[in-house]
Design an enzyme around this catalytic site. Structure first.
Site, PDB file in Angstrom:
ATOM      1  N   PHE A  93       0.833  -1.196   0.000  1.00 46.09           N
ATOM      2  CA  PHE A  93       0.000   0.000   0.000  1.00 46.09           C
ATOM      3  C   PHE A  93       0.873   1.253   0.000  1.00 46.09           C
ATOM      4  O   PHE A  93       1.885   1.297   0.697  1.00 46.09           O
ATOM      5  CB  PHE A  93      -0.912   0.028   1.235  1.00 46.09           C
ATOM      6  CG  PHE A  93      -1.915  -1.080   1.249  1.00 46.09           C
ATOM      7  CD1 PHE A  93      -3.168  -0.914   0.670  1.00 46.09           C
ATOM      8  CD2 PHE A  93      -1.607  -2.306   1.819  1.00 46.09           C
ATOM      9  CE1 PHE A  93      -4.091  -1.941   0.672  1.00 46.09           C
ATOM     10  CE2 PHE A  93      -2.529  -3.338   1.832  1.00 46.09           C
ATOM     11  CZ  PHE A  93      -3.776  -3.158   1.254  1.00 46.09           C
ATOM     12  N   CYS A  94       0.465   2.243  -0.792  1.00 48.26           N
ATOM     13  CA  CYS A  94       1.112   3.554  -0.779  1.00 48.26           C
ATOM     14  C   CYS A  94       0.064   4.594  -1.141  1.00 48.26           C
ATOM     15  O   CYS A  94      -1.128   4.300  -1.132  1.00 48.26           O
ATOM     16  CB  CYS A  94       2.326   3.610  -1.704  1.00 48.26           C
ATOM     17  SG  CYS A  94       1.952   3.644  -3.453  1.00 48.26           S
ATOM     18  N   ASP A  95       0.522   5.800  -1.476  1.00 51.67           N
ATOM     19  CA  ASP A  95      -0.437   6.865  -1.765  1.00 51.67           C
ATOM     20  C   ASP A  95      -1.389   6.508  -2.901  1.00 51.67           C
ATOM     21  O   ASP A  95      -2.594   6.494  -2.728  1.00 51.67           O
ATOM     22  CB  ASP A  95       0.282   8.174  -2.086  1.00 51.67           C
ATOM     23  CG  ASP A  95       0.781   8.862  -0.822  1.00 51.67           C
ATOM     24  OD1 ASP A  95       0.133   8.720   0.223  1.00 51.67           O
ATOM     25  OD2 ASP A  95       1.819   9.525  -0.901  1.00 51.67           O
TER      26      ASP A  95
END
Length: 110
Positions: A7-9
């Site tokens: 998960f990231c932006d």
């Protein structure tokens, strides 16, 4: 099959990392599914798919404690990807760490 979800932006750079990790897993015939998602999808993905490991991109390390507190009871490792490995897109090292953490069954911050 083990599910390792990143998960990231916006899941842009983690998509590249996930692809590199999947390539290593496939080359070693590992029953692993590596996918990347936006942090906005975190709750839906975790509650629906119950991944075996949750990896956070270095750019969202500020949500680590919140994620650990909210989803740690699921028992899967939750950790922030090492910034050096991330910067080098070293899918092999990140995959190895994820598999090791799954085997240990711990939640730990790098």
């Amino acid at each position: 099959m083990k599910r390792i979800y990143l998960f990231c932006d916006n899941a842009m750079s983690t998509s590249l990392m996930a692809a590199r990790m999947q390539k290593v897993a496939d080359a070693h015939n590992l029953a692993v599914e590596v996918k990347a998602f936006s942090q906005a999808q975190l709750e839906d993905i975790i509650t629906e798919f119950h991944p075996d490991a949750v990896l956070l991109g270095p750019q969202v390390k500020h949500i680590y404690e919140k994620v650990k507190e909210k989803y740690g009871h699921y028992g899967m490792p939750i950790f922030v990807i090492d910034p050096d490995d991330y910067g080098q897109m070293n899918g092999e090292r990140v995959l190895k760490r994820a598999i090791l953490e799954i085997k240990k069954g711990r939640n730990e911050k790098c």
